[in-house]
Design a protein around this motif. Structure first.
Motif, mmCIF file in Angstrom:
data_model
loop_
_atom_site.group_PDB
_atom_site.id
_atom_site.type_symbol
_atom_site.label_atom_id
_atom_site.label_comp_id
_atom_site.label_asym_id
_atom_site.label_seq_id
_atom_site.Cartn_x
_atom_site.Cartn_y
_atom_site.Cartn_z
ATOM 1 N N PHE A 227 0.839 -1.194 0.000
ATOM 2 C CA PHE A 227 0.000 0.000 0.000
ATOM 3 C C PHE A 227 0.882 1.255 0.000
ATOM 4 C CE2 PHE A 227 0.223 -1.649 4.370
ATOM 5 C CZ PHE A 227 0.696 -0.558 5.078
ATOM 6 N N ASP A 228 0.270 2.422 -0.019
ATOM 7 C CA ASP A 228 1.012 3.636 -0.354
ATOM 8 C C ASP A 228 1.890 4.161 0.775
ATOM 9 O OD1 ASP A 228 0.041 4.190 -3.132
ATOM 10 O OD2 ASP A 228 -1.878 4.072 -2.092
ATOM 11 N N VAL A 229 1.334 4.308 1.982
ATOM 12 C CA VAL A 229 2.105 4.900 3.081
ATOM 13 C C VAL A 229 1.828 4.163 4.379
ATOM 14 C CG1 VAL A 229 2.525 6.969 4.475
ATOM 15 C CG2 VAL A 229 2.157 7.195 2.009
ATOM 16 N N GLN A 230 2.916 3.770 5.050
ATOM 17 C CA GLN A 230 2.879 3.285 6.433
ATOM 18 C C GLN A 230 3.354 4.429 7.316
ATOM 19 O OE1 GLN A 230 2.612 -0.035 8.552
ATOM 20 N NE2 GLN A 230 2.401 1.858 9.721
ATOM 21 N N GLY A 231 2.511 4.851 8.247
ATOM 22 C CA GLY A 231 2.848 5.987 9.089
ATOM 23 C C GLY A 231 2.925 5.636 10.558
ATOM 24 N N GLY A 232 3.588 6.508 11.299
ATOM 25 C CA GLY A 232 3.708 6.368 12.743
ATOM 26 C C GLY A 232 4.823 7.257 13.253
ATOM 27 N N GLY A 233 5.066 7.214 14.549
ATOM 28 C CA GLY A 233 6.139 7.998 15.138
ATOM 29 C C GLY A 233 7.501 7.356 14.908
ATOM 30 N N THR A 234 8.566 8.129 15.079
ATOM 31 C CA THR A 234 9.913 7.600 14.882
ATOM 32 C C THR A 234 10.254 6.493 15.879
ATOM 33 O OG1 THR A 234 10.798 9.419 16.232
ATOM 34 C CG2 THR A 234 10.847 9.692 13.838
ATOM 35 N N ASP A 235 9.547 6.451 17.008
ATOM 36 C CA ASP A 235 9.795 5.373 17.970
ATOM 37 C C ASP A 235 9.295 4.029 17.469
ATOM 38 O OD1 ASP A 235 7.178 6.306 18.148
ATOM 39 O OD2 ASP A 235 7.023 5.967 20.311
ATOM 40 N N LEU A 236 8.577 4.020 16.347
ATOM 41 C CA LEU A 236 8.095 2.760 15.767
ATOM 42 C C LEU A 236 8.979 2.242 14.635
ATOM 43 C CD1 LEU A 236 4.230 3.364 15.608
ATOM 44 C CD2 LEU A 236 5.574 2.302 17.430
ATOM 45 N N ILE A 237 9.983 3.032 14.227
ATOM 46 C CA ILE A 237 10.831 2.601 13.115
ATOM 47 C C ILE A 237 11.410 1.218 13.395
ATOM 48 C CG2 ILE A 237 12.975 3.071 11.864
ATOM 49 C CD1 ILE A 237 12.436 6.062 12.287
ATOM 50 N N PHE A 238 11.957 1.050 14.585
ATOM 51 C CA PHE A 238 12.447 -0.264 15.006
ATOM 52 C C PHE A 238 12.075 -0.467 16.468
ATOM 53 C CE2 PHE A 238 15.195 -3.571 16.483
ATOM 54 C CZ PHE A 238 15.298 -4.417 15.392
ATOM 55 N N PRO A 239 11.564 -1.632 16.815
ATOM 56 C CA PRO A 239 11.418 -2.817 15.969
ATOM 57 C C PRO A 239 10.087 -2.929 15.211
ATOM 58 C CG PRO A 239 10.930 -3.387 18.233
ATOM 59 C CD PRO A 239 11.330 -1.936 18.249
ATOM 60 N N HIS A 240 9.121 -2.059 15.529
ATOM 61 C CA HIS A 240 7.757 -2.343 15.083
ATOM 62 C C HIS A 240 7.602 -2.330 13.566
ATOM 63 C CE1 HIS A 240 3.545 -2.989 15.338
ATOM 64 N NE2 HIS A 240 3.223 -1.787 14.878
#
Length: 431
Positions: free
Chosen positions: A259-272
């Motif tokens: 899909f086009d965009v996965q969004g969230g806060g920078t605290d989710l970059i890793f590991p989530h």
């Protein structure tokens, strides 16, 4: 799960272009234009306790802005958001407060809904609690086990569920095997090195030192039944989902592959997000999303706003204290969504003043004449300048500066500017 009431969004003359967004994975700007007429967006939802703090609000306002730009470009939008309504932090808070975890979750989700309404955030089309899709997640985990991409780790030295003779096992994702058999590579979305990933795993719900794992970074897919915790029956044994697999399954079922965009806060970059992407690739054979977009962290009193520190600024408490939610939204929009920033009383005071200026300049009773004596600006030209700012990585501070300039110059059609502020920035000057 029911979402919340959709705000009315005025239709403006003309159209935006597909925006450029910064992609965390490739570390470059990418045009966020859908391949067809529908843009698909997934933003990770809250774990329902201590909602809604300003860090939450900042993230959802950021991706609400993306939705508004897409809609102004003429696209339909399919937006999905999960609610992690079964997770260790929720149980810990429920136990600490003596409240049933279900009641705590339901009350916090309702508070979150009200806050989103007050902030004029467009609701998701799919608002899905993890507890609603446990069976789907269990089937996905079984799929990974059957294909050799997941494995068992015994719980408490092969302990059994009391009185059943059933051996308890947790299920883990096999990073190495998945790398061998799919296009996913550990670190390709976060760009972090192994040392950083190990540290963040330990800090953010992982268990890199768990005995029996094939690799310290392998994430949990299914947690076997524990005493005093909720569990669901499945072919994997009684238990509940791990954190990352829930978003993979919900996103794939509601939005489809890549899909086009996965969004969230920078605290989710890793590991989530790293592992949500890995799970989705293993399940579907395609990437989770085309763009991974992340909002910055919000601080208060010099420290990142967090539940563990307790330095939370809650939207509901500000509103209960008489703060106009439009001023709260303007504080958030005055910061670029990818920036880390700090909530201060000065920012709120500035936003109150800005809101007052905009109301005076662009409501139905406003005088269209300039404050400076200059010729009033063309309202449609100002709208297009706002669009240009937002098209470049959702630059809301630049868009706000354009509107501030229009306050000083005056415009030939204040009503159009009011509609644009509502449609593009989500600040309704008419209410």
């Amino acid at each position: 799960m029911q979402a919340w009431t959709r705000p009315e969004i005025p239709r403006l003359p003309g159209y935006s272009k597909p925006p450029l967004l910064y992609d965390t994975a490739s570390q470059r700007m990418i045009e966020a234009g859908p391949s067809d007429e529908t843009a698909r967006l997934y933003v990770c939802g809250i774990t329902p306790y201590d909602a809604t703090h300003m860090g939450h609000a900042s993230t959802y306002v950021a991706f609400d802005t993306l939705q508004r730009v897409w809609r102004d470009a003429g696209y339909a939008v399919r937006y999905t958001q999960n609610i992690t309504d079964v997770d260790d932090p929720l149980f810990e808070r429920a136990n600490a407060t003596g409240v049933d975890w279900r009641e705590l979750g339901e009350s916090q989700v309702e508070l979150f809904r009200n806050d989103m309404v007050n902030l004029q955030v467009i609701p998701p089309d799919d608002f899905i609690g993890v507890t609603e899709v446990v069976d789907d997640i269990a089937r996905a985990v079984q799929n990974l086990v059957d294909r050799g991409l997941a494995y068992e780790v015994a719980v408490d030295d092969d302990s059994e569920i009391a009185g059943t003779g059933t051996r308890r096992v947790d299920i883990y994702f096999d990073n190495t095997r998945t790398e061998q058999e799919t296009e996913w590579r550990l670190g390709q979305y976060s760009n972090y090195d192994e040392t950083t990933m190990l540290r963040l795993s330990a800090e953010r719900g992982g268990d890199p030192e768990r005995p029996g794992k094939r690799d310290p970074l392998d994430p949990l897919l299914w947690k076997a039944q524990r005493e005093g915790e909720p569990s669901w029956p499945s072919t994997l044994g009684a238990g509940r989902p791990g954190w990352h697999i829930e978003c993979s399954v919900i996103a794939l079922e509601s939005l489809g592959r890549n899909f086009d965009v996965q969004g969230g806060g920078t605290d989710l970059i890793f590991p989530h997000h790293e592992f949500s992407a890995g799970h989705a690739t293993a399940l579907s054979g395609a990437p989770l999303a085309k763009i991974f977009s992340h909002s910055g962290m919000v601080a208060y009193h010099g420290e990142k706003m967090s539940k563990s520190l307790g330095n939370l600024v809650l939207v509901s408490r500000l509103i209960e204290g008489g703060v106009d939610p439009r001023a709260i939204r303007l504080v958030i929009l005055s910061q670029h969504y990818r920036s880390d920033w700090e909530w201060t009383d000065r920012l709120l005071a500035d936003s109150f003043c800005r809101l007052g200026d905009w109301l005076a300049a662009f409501t139905e009773t406003a005088d269209a004449g300039p404050r400076s004596g200059a010729t009033p600006a063309s309202a449609i030209s100002v709208v297009n300048e706002m669009r240009e700012a937002l098209n470049h990585d959702l630059d809301t501070p630049a868009a706000i500066a354009v509107v501030d300039g229009a306050v000083r110059s005056g415009v030939d059609d204040p009503g159009l500017l009011a509609a644009a502020v509502n449609a593009l920035l989500g600040v309704n000057l008419e209410r």
